[in-house]
Design an enzyme around this catalytic site. Sequence first.
Site, short mmCIF file in Angstrom:
data_model
loop_
_atom_site.label_atom_id
_atom_site.label_comp_id
_atom_site.label_asym_id
_atom_site.label_seq_id
_atom_site.Cartn_x
_atom_site.Cartn_y
_atom_site.Cartn_z
N ASP A 177 0.85 -1.18 0.00
CA ASP A 177 0.00 0.00 0.00
C ASP A 177 0.90 1.25 0.00
O ASP A 177 1.81 1.35 -0.79
CB ASP A 177 -0.95 -0.06 1.20
CG ASP A 177 -2.03 1.01 1.18
OD1 ASP A 177 -3.05 0.80 0.51
OD2 ASP A 177 -1.83 2.06 1.82
N TRP A 178 0.64 2.22 0.90
CA TRP A 178 1.48 3.41 0.94
C TRP A 178 2.92 3.10 1.31
O TRP A 178 3.83 3.88 1.03
CB TRP A 178 0.89 4.45 1.91
CG TRP A 178 0.20 5.56 1.19
CD1 TRP A 178 -1.14 5.68 0.92
CD2 TRP A 178 0.81 6.72 0.62
NE1 TRP A 178 -1.39 6.83 0.21
CE2 TRP A 178 -0.22 7.50 0.03
CE3 TRP A 178 2.12 7.19 0.55
CZ2 TRP A 178 0.01 8.71 -0.62
CZ3 TRP A 178 2.36 8.40 -0.10
CH2 TRP A 178 1.32 9.14 -0.67
N TRP B 24 -12.83 4.80 -2.52
CA TRP B 24 -12.12 4.82 -1.24
C TRP B 24 -11.62 6.23 -0.92
O TRP B 24 -11.74 6.71 0.21
CB TRP B 24 -10.96 3.84 -1.30
CG TRP B 24 -9.88 4.05 -0.29
CD1 TRP B 24 -8.57 4.31 -0.52
CD2 TRP B 24 -10.01 4.00 1.15
NE1 TRP B 24 -7.88 4.44 0.66
CE2 TRP B 24 -8.74 4.25 1.70
CE3 TRP B 24 -11.09 3.77 2.00
CZ2 TRP B 24 -8.52 4.28 3.07
CZ3 TRP B 24 -10.86 3.81 3.38
CH2 TRP B 24 -9.58 4.05 3.90
N ASP C 112 -7.63 -8.33 -3.85
CA ASP C 112 -7.49 -6.89 -3.64
C ASP C 112 -8.10 -6.16 -4.84
O ASP C 112 -7.57 -6.23 -5.95
CB ASP C 112 -6.01 -6.52 -3.50
CG ASP C 112 -5.80 -5.04 -3.20
OD1 ASP C 112 -6.76 -4.25 -3.33
OD2 ASP C 112 -4.67 -4.68 -2.83
N HIS D 156 -6.60 -7.00 0.50
CA HIS D 156 -5.63 -5.91 0.43
C HIS D 156 -4.57 -6.04 1.52
O HIS D 156 -3.39 -5.81 1.27
CB HIS D 156 -6.37 -4.57 0.58
CG HIS D 156 -5.48 -3.38 0.47
ND1 HIS D 156 -4.80 -3.05 -0.68
CD2 HIS D 156 -5.14 -2.43 1.39
CE1 HIS D 156 -4.09 -1.95 -0.49
NE2 HIS D 156 -4.28 -1.57 0.76
#
Length: 296
Positions: free
Chosen positions: A118-119, A159, A245, A274
Site C-alpha cells: 500500500d502506501w 475509497w 485486492d 488488500h
Amino acid sequence: MRILRTPEDRFANLPGFPHTPQYVDLGDVRMAYVDEGPRTASPVLLLHGEPTWGYLYRKMIPPLVASGHRVVVPDLVGFGRSDKPESINDYSYAQHVEWVTNWIAALDLRDITVFCQDWGSLIGLRIAAEQPDRFARIVVGNGFLPTAHRPPPAAFRAWRAFARWSPVFPIGRIVDIGTVTKLTAAERAAYDAPFPTSRHKAGARAFPRLVPITEHDVAIPANRAAWAELGEWRKPFLTLFGSKDPILGHADKALQAHVPGAQGQPHDRLNAGHFLQEDHGPELARRMDEFIRATS
C-alpha cells in the site's frame, strides 16, 4: 505544526504484539519503530500503509526473527505510536518520503530487504530508487508507484471519496473489510488503538488524497524519476500480491514487466485481500526468508 501523541496506555495488552517500541527524533516529530532480532544481521524492513501501523506485521516478525533476520518495523508519522500532526495540511507525499528517509539514515540501515505494501510501497519504492546503495532487494505486496500514466480503478476513487467525506472513519473495521480472514474484536481494537479521537486520524484521512493520480500532481516528477530508476533495477525484486485486492491486486504485472530484477523470481498471487499480511503473514515471512537466502 501542532503534534498529537497517543497515550501509551492505548497500546496495553495488544494481542500478538508484545514488542517494545523505540523512537527516533526527526526534529518536528518523533517516529516509533520495532527492532527485533540480531543487530549484526542485515535488516528486513517492513513498511505498512493506509490506515494501519506496525501491528500489521505481528504475524511476520516472529518467523523472520526465528530465521535469523533483524526485523525493523516503523510506524509512519501519523500512525501507530509515532507522532501525529493534527492538521491534514501537515501531510504530503514528499514529507512522508523525507521522514522515512531520515529515519533510515538515523539508524544507518544498509543491505536492506524491504517489504512494502500500500502506501509503504509509494514511500519504499521511491526511497529504494533514490538511495539504491542502501537496498539489497525489494518485495512488494499489493503496492505500486503511481506515475499518472494510467487512471486509477473505480474502487480507489470510491475509497478516496470515503476517506475525505465520511463522517466516521472506523480504522479497525476498514482493515477487517480488506481481509479474507476476518479479524477478532481485539484485533480490530488494536488497529483503532493509535486513534483515540478524530483529531488523531488526520494522517489516515490524508493518505488517499495524497496519491498522485494526475500528471499535474506535484509528486509526479519525482515518482516518474524513481520509476525510471526502477527500470534499471537489477537487484532481486519479488511481487507477492493478494488476488482479492480490488484496488492493487493486478498491479504486479506492470512491476514484473518493468523491473529487470523481477525476471525469473517466484512471483505469486495469494488468496488474500488488500491486507495480505493478515491473511498470510507466516507464509509471506517464509517466502521472504527463502527469497533472501536464494538471492544472497
